[in-house]
Design an enzyme around this catalytic site. Structure first.
Site, PDB file in Angstrom:
ATOM      1  N   SER A 118       2.904   2.704   2.702  1.00  0.00           N
ATOM      2  CA  SER A 118       2.097   1.531   2.322  1.00  0.00           C
ATOM      3  C   SER A 118       2.904   0.421   1.665  1.00  0.00           C
ATOM      4  O   SER A 118       2.536  -0.747   1.732  1.00  0.00           O
ATOM      5  CB  SER A 118       0.956   1.966   1.415  1.00  0.00           C
ATOM      6  OG  SER A 118       1.447   2.664   0.284  1.00  0.00           O
ATOM      7  N   LYS A 152      -0.958  -4.829   1.268  1.00  0.00           N
ATOM      8  CA  LYS A 152      -1.988  -5.683   0.647  1.00  0.00           C
ATOM      9  C   LYS A 152      -2.058  -7.084   1.241  1.00  0.00           C
ATOM     10  O   LYS A 152      -3.115  -7.703   1.241  1.00  0.00           O
ATOM     11  CB  LYS A 152      -1.770  -5.764  -0.864  1.00  0.00           C
ATOM     12  CG  LYS A 152      -2.190  -4.496  -1.581  1.00  0.00           C
ATOM     13  CD  LYS A 152      -2.372  -4.727  -3.081  1.00  0.00           C
ATOM     14  CE  LYS A 152      -2.960  -3.505  -3.750  1.00  0.00           C
ATOM     15  NZ  LYS A 152      -1.997  -2.362  -3.811  1.00  0.00           N
ATOM     16  N   GLU A 162      -8.714  -9.966 -10.012  1.00  0.00           N
ATOM     17  CA  GLU A 162      -8.148  -9.258 -11.160  1.00  0.00           C
ATOM     18  C   GLU A 162      -6.940  -8.497 -10.644  1.00  0.00           C
ATOM     19  O   GLU A 162      -6.817  -8.249  -9.439  1.00  0.00           O
ATOM     20  CB  GLU A 162      -9.164  -8.284 -11.758  1.00  0.00           C
ATOM     21  CG  GLU A 162      -9.260  -6.936 -11.057  1.00  0.00           C
ATOM     22  CD  GLU A 162     -10.061  -6.984  -9.773  1.00  0.00           C
ATOM     23  OE1 GLU A 162     -10.796  -7.995  -9.573  1.00  0.00           O
ATOM     24  OE2 GLU A 162      -9.969  -6.040  -8.972  1.00  0.00           O
TER      25      GLU A 162
HETATM   26  C1  LIG Z   1      -2.255  -1.037  -4.144  1.00  0.00           C
HETATM   27  C2  LIG Z   1      -1.389  -0.078  -3.411  1.00  0.00           C
HETATM   28  C3  LIG Z   1      -1.883   1.171  -2.957  1.00  0.00           C
HETATM   29  C4  LIG Z   1      -3.269   1.676  -3.261  1.00  0.00           C
HETATM   30  O1  LIG Z   1      -4.295   0.960  -2.699  1.00  0.00           O
HETATM   31  P1  LIG Z   1      -5.192   1.511  -1.491  1.00  0.00           P
HETATM   32  O2  LIG Z   1      -6.342   0.562  -1.487  1.00  0.00           O
HETATM   33  O3  LIG Z   1      -5.563   2.910  -1.782  1.00  0.00           O
HETATM   34  O4  LIG Z   1      -4.351   1.408  -0.268  1.00  0.00           O
HETATM   35  C5  LIG Z   1      -1.044   1.984  -2.210  1.00  0.00           C
HETATM   36  N1  LIG Z   1       0.221   1.626  -1.930  1.00  0.00           N
HETATM   37  C6  LIG Z   1       0.750   0.445  -2.358  1.00  0.00           C
HETATM   38  C7  LIG Z   1       2.156   0.129  -2.036  1.00  0.00           C
HETATM   39  C8  LIG Z   1      -0.040  -0.443  -3.114  1.00  0.00           C
HETATM   40  O5  LIG Z   1       0.476  -1.600  -3.540  1.00  0.00           O
END
Ligand SMILES: *Cc1c(COP(=O)(O)O)cnc(C)c1O
Length: 408
Positions: free
Chosen positions: A392, A103, A125
């Site tokens: 992610s 993010k 938000e």
């Molecule tokens: C917010 C988040 C997601 C989901 O968001 P996407 O927009 O689908 O990438 C996935 N993994 C993590 C670690 C997150 O914080």
């Protein structure tokens, strides 16, 4: 006039979409009232102009390198691969980024854009608080006031993230209306935004919302795919056979997919949460079980009732529980360029523990969905096959919850 791109040719390149009106095939657009459309058009114009300037590019590149710690490495998960007994499993380590997830890539892009546009306050938000912490971090860095709207119920649940946002200097607004969760936080932040949209910037946290947000957030996240496209062949001499990512709104998946969209031999797989059942309110597998509809200012696949109202959604991973999905994903699904599968809570928890105990890497529950699908497929594929998973984020935020859930 909205133009539908000619898709009788080959799959269009990631960066050629959307069209000028913000459409990815039939999806996306700006389903908002005229005064808001004008504001969104302003942001689109400013973005397209500012992103070409050397100042902005240089600033963002430097921050990715020296502040976030990019490029994030690709790691070959040897013990996990052996345990699955098939395809080779590789991880793109977004969990190693500053603040612990992908993010920060778009938070920095949005904060810098707000700064270059001369905005005086950034609004966002947040549900579980991940987007809130990333925006609070980016705003502290560029020196912009930041106001985060969060439902009172979520504030009580997500204590560590609430504390972090305060320490980072963000103003936290506790939303007491409705069910006091994400949707009410969106309404509240939006209400504040409409008080002075010329001077405020509303930072959306995924590849969703009206144009230009699905395009902008994808562009910021495409750094993941550009790096991986270069790193993987350097490491293995080949392209990966599969690129896999979890899909909530779809930003981390769009980020890594965009590096491989034009490589037709590379299969792209998005993994959604099938939660604890397929009944209404038990999952959030939008592309697997939804149908096209419109909410939050854009057209896309959506989990909805017969009136077109969004269904309640659930996932063990709070970052994945959204009843719509980025419009670019909807188009990739219809084109057949990407496929989407679902993994339930149990599969997610199992993958979470396996990666932790076989590799010493605690993944975010969101990322564990992508991992679970890859582990399941790896068994059936031979050792000549390679799977690249986008990790992610890291699982520090989920550790206490999982320990309680599994009675550790
Ligand atoms: C917010 C988040 C997601 C989901 O968001 P996407 O927009 O689908 O990438 C996935 N993994 C993590 C670690 C997150 O914080």
């Amino acid at each position: 006039m909205t133009q539908t791109p000619d898709n009788t040719k080959k799959t269009p390149s990631a960066l050629m979409l959307p069209d000028a009106e913000g459409y990815f095939g039939p999806y996306g657009g700006q389903a908002v009232p005229p005064h808001l459309k004008a504001i969104m058009d302003d942001i689109a114009q400013a973005y397209l102009k500012i992103r070409e300037t050397e100042d902005y590019q240089h600033e963002l590149t430097e921050l990715y390198q020296h502040y976030v710690g990019r490029p994030s490495p690709i790691y070959f998960a040897k013990r996990l691969t052996e345990a699955c007994g098939g395809a080779k499993i590789y991880l793109k380590r977004e969990d190693l980024n500053h603040t612990g997830a992908h993010k920060i890539n778009h938070a920095l892009g949005e904060a810098l854009l707000a700064k270059h546009m001369g905005k005086t306050k950034v609004l966002a938000e947040t549900g579980a608080g991940q987007h809130g912490v990333a925006m609070a971090t980016a705003c502290a860095l560029v020196g912009l006031p930041c106001e985060i709207h969060m439902g009172a119920v979520d504030i009580a649940k997500e204590h560590p993230n609430v504390t972090k946002m305060k320490i980072l200097g963000a103003k936290l607004i506790s939303v007491e209306s409705g069910t006091k969760t994400l949707k009410d936080a969106v309404d509240s932040a939006f209400e504040e935004y409409m008080k002075d949209p010329d001077n405020f910037f509303y930072a959306i946290g995924s590849v969703v919302g009206p144009h230009p947000f699905p395009m902008m957030v994808r562009d910021f996240q495409s750094i993941i795919g550009r790096e991986a496209r270069q790193q993987f062949p350097e490491m293995t001499g080949q392209l990966p056979d599969y690129v896999v990512a979890c899909v909530g709104g779809g930003s981390n998946a769009m980020g890594i997919f965009s590096g491989f969209l034009d490589e037709e031999a590379v299969k792209l797989v998005g993994v959604e949460p099938s939660g604890h059942g397929l009944g209404k309110g038990e999952h959030a597998a939008t592309l697997s079980y939804g149908k096209p509809g419109t909410m939050h200012g854009f057209h896309s696949y959506m989990l909805q009732d017969t009136e077109g109202e969004p269904d309640p959604v659930y996932s063990i991973a709070s970052g994945l529980d959204y009843p719509s999905v980025g419009p670019h994903h909807s188009y990739l699904k219809d084109l057949g360029r990407a496929e989407y599968h679902a993994i339930d809570d149990k599969g997610c928890l199992d993958a979470f523990m396996k990666l932790s105990q076989l590799e010493g890497i605690i993944p975010a529950l969101e990322s564990a969905h992508a991992l679970a699908w890859a582990m399941q497929e790896a068994k059936q594929l031979g050792p000549q096959t390679s799977i690249l998973i986008n990790m992610s984020g890291r699982g520090d935020k989920d550790a206490d919850f999982v320990a309680e859930k599994l009675n550790l």
